[in-house]
Structure formats: C-alpha cells, structure tokens
Write an enzyme that holds these catalytic residues in place. Structure first.
Site, short mmCIF file in Angstrom:
data_model
loop_
_atom_site.label_atom_id
_atom_site.label_comp_id
_atom_site.label_asym_id
_atom_site.label_seq_id
_atom_site.Cartn_x
_atom_site.Cartn_y
_atom_site.Cartn_z
N HIS A 280 21.29 -10.40 55.59
CA HIS A 280 20.90 -11.54 56.14
C HIS A 280 21.57 -12.59 55.29
CE1 HIS A 280 17.17 -12.81 57.34
NE2 HIS A 280 16.26 -11.96 57.32
N GLU B 232 23.07 -12.37 62.48
CA GLU B 232 22.87 -10.56 61.64
C GLU B 232 23.55 -9.78 63.22
OE1 GLU B 232 18.99 -10.75 59.83
OE2 GLU B 232 19.20 -11.55 61.49
N HIS C 50 13.24 -4.29 58.75
CA HIS C 50 14.03 -4.76 57.31
C HIS C 50 14.43 -3.46 56.49
CE1 HIS C 50 16.59 -7.65 59.53
NE2 HIS C 50 15.34 -8.81 58.78
#
Length: 364
Positions: free
Chosen positions: A213, A329, A138
């Site tokens: 997210h 996502e 991420h």
C-alpha cells in the site's frame, strides 16, 4: 526495563554482526559505499526493537524498510545539488505507524475487499473481520500491516542488496483458515529497480491476495494530480457504491478510466468530484496473470522522473483517495472469492503462492 535492555543489547550485537558482514561483502565488490545498513528505528510497546534497513545502489537510490508491517518507509531518489527526495509517503519514527499511518506496508491475508466479510471453501463457510461497513478490507483490523515481521539480511551481490521478511499468520487470524507462512523479499539493484517478491504456503485452503500500500508522489513539491499516467488495460471490474465488484467486466473506452494513452491523473475530474478522489478501481492488466509484464508508467513533467511498474499479477488497483499520493496496487481482483470466473485466490496445502512486482525508476 530489563526486557528492553536485553532487546537493545541483542540489537547492538545484531547490527555489529551484520555491519561486519556488509563491510566484508562491499570489500569483495570493490564498492565505495555500503549497499546495506541497519539502524534502530523504534521500540514496540512490549519492548521489541524495530530496525530500519537501508538498501542502496550505485546511482544513489535508497530503499528503507522496517519489520513493522514489512513497510517501505522511503524510496529516496537523488537530486542534483539537493537532498534525496522520498517518492513514497513515509515517516522517520515508529510512532505514526503504530497509530495507523497508512502507507508502504504489506497488505494481507487478503488485499482489497471481500463482500459481506464471508466466503465458502467447499462446504465450510468462514466469517472474517468486518472493517469497512458490512464488508472486509485489506486483511482486517490488523492484517499484515500492523504486525512485526522477522527479518533476514540476504547476501549483498555486486549489483544489488535484499532483505527477506517473514510472517506466520495462525489459523483463525482475522477469521481466515489455515496457518499461513508469508515471505516478502525486497531488493534494490543498479537498474533502479525496487523488486517485491512474495511467497506463501498454507496447511489449509485459504484465500491469499497480497500487495503493498505505497503512496507515490514523484514531484519535488506539490500534489500528484499533474503526473501523467499510462495503464496497460482495456477493461476493468466495475463495482457498486461500496466498491464491491459486480462480477462483470467493462471497457475503459470513453471513460475517465482510460489511461491507454498518457493523461494527467487529475485531468478528467469534474466539479462534483475532487481531483484527488477520482479513482479507486481495479484494472485488468493486458497480458497479466502469467509472466511479468509492463503494467503502468508514470511521468512527473516538472522533474522528468519516471516510474514504470511491472508485475505477474492479473490486476492493479489505481487509488487516488489520499493526498499523500497515488497507489498502483498490483493484486488479484477484489472479492474474487465470490466470482469463480475471476482468477482464483485460493491457495491449497502443497501449493505455493508466488508473485513479483517491480517499480523501476528513470532519473532525470
């Protein structure tokens, strides 16, 4: 103190200016409500003021955004005789986000995982932040979720409002090459569509994989395990025990990953696997990766609320490892930099990264 006062005065002027613009635009549109409002949300440790932007539509739906992390703090849906219901996990003040509240933010420069936190472009190897065991996830320790983006209010139209957020990541940030300019435009229209339009450009070849997210829960109360889910995917990308893709594709047939017909999210967990921790998998969207296609639908049986997801991305990660809600996502596949047969995530100078995701809501 002086810095904070100057910032606050500038913010007041900013809000007054855009309130006047919004009022003028609403008069033109003959609307009886403000499609776009701005208020103070909090102050960063260095004194920088953070605003919350509220976008509204004619049906009473609200989308709330802040500059920190380009974060959605709320998608409020109207309820008859009751207060609005926020169907994403969100907070009312800045402090929880500064402490790492993991919801609603833009994820980048690379969403999901990069094995061993390294990759090569041409003959050059790059090492990026190791923040999940030996691997990268991420975008790193800060990534794009823990920085302040600049905001630009876009003109309100007769049926929508929009906010454009911009962040400029410098060459070497979290180990990634290239100065990368990223724009994310959020909009809300009268079809109850929350649209996320991502753009990026770079001065060096670099991996780019952007997502949001957000944790969704459409229920009036309780968890999300009884939400009925459909995902338009025949195959997925299997991973090892640390969730690094093997590079293979596998069919969802005969597995708990098969959502080609509606199933409750928690229906197929067994006693050894907590219901809320069953899924953290990347699905290969049927027909994905080119034009915008229907990707997933979620139904909440208690209220009758429905959320449909559309995207032009090739994949979508279903994540249920947090009681706050489930994630859908939209993304390129995890660890694509190590698998040439996966859709490429390398953005080169002169090219432009563009992708759209839509979350559309049917109200009961």
């Amino acid at each position: 103190m002086k810095q904070t006062l100057i910032t606050l005065l500038a913010a007041v002027a900013f809000i007054m200016q855009h309130s006047a613009e919004t009022h003028s635009q609403q008069s033109t549109n003959s609307a009886s409500f403000n499609r776009l409002e701005v208020r103070q949300f909090g102050v960063m440790p260095d004194g920088e003021l953070i605003h919350q932007y509220t976008l509204r539509n004619v049906n009473g739906v609200e989308l709330k955004l802040i500059e920190y992390g380009a974060t959605m703090t709320a998608i409020n849906l109207p309820r008859k005789g009751l207060e609005h219901l926020n169907v994403i996990a969100g907070e009312e003040t800045l402090e929880p986000y500064l402490k790492g509240y993991p919801a609603g933010s833009v994820i980048g420069r690379f969403a999901n995982r990069i094995a061993h936190a390294k990759f090569s472009i041409g003959n050059t190897e790059y090492e990026v932040t190791r923040n999940t065991g030996p691997h990268h996830i991420h975008g790193g320790r800060k990534g794009f979720a823990k920085v302040v983006w600049s905001a630009e209010l876009l003109p309100v139209t007769k049926d929508s409002a929009a906010l454009r957020l911009t962040y400029k990541a410098v060459d070497g940030e979290e180990g990634f090459p290239g100065n990368l300019t990223v724009h994310v435009t959020y909009s809300l229209n009268d079809k109850n569509e929350v649209k996320l339009y991502y753009e990026a450009s770079t001065d060096k070849s670099t991996p780019v994989n952007l997502t949001n997210h957000a944790y969704f829960n459409l229920a009036d109360q309780g968890g999300f395990e009884n939400h009925e889910l459909f995902i338009k995917a025949d195959i997925y990308t299997p991973s090892d025990e640390l969730l690094i893709p093997t590079g293979k594709y596998a069919k969802v047939d005969g597995t708990a990953l098969d959502f080609r017909e509606f199933h409750p999210i928690g229906e197929r967990a067994d006693d050894s696997q907590p219901r809320a921790h069953l899924y953290d998998h990347n699905y290969v969207i049927t027909g994905g990766g080119q034009s915008i296609v229907h990707t997933a639908t979620v139904k909440e049986p208690g209220s009758g609320r429905v959320m449909k997801t559309f995207t032009d991305q090739p994949g979508v990660q279903l994540y249920t490892g947090n009681p706050l809600g489930f994630c859908l996502e939209t993304q390129h596949y995890p660890d694509s930099v190590h698998h040439p047969h996966f859709p490429s995530t390398i953005l080169s100078p002169g090219d432009r990264f563009e992708t759209t995701t839509i979350y559309a809501f049917d109200l009961p």
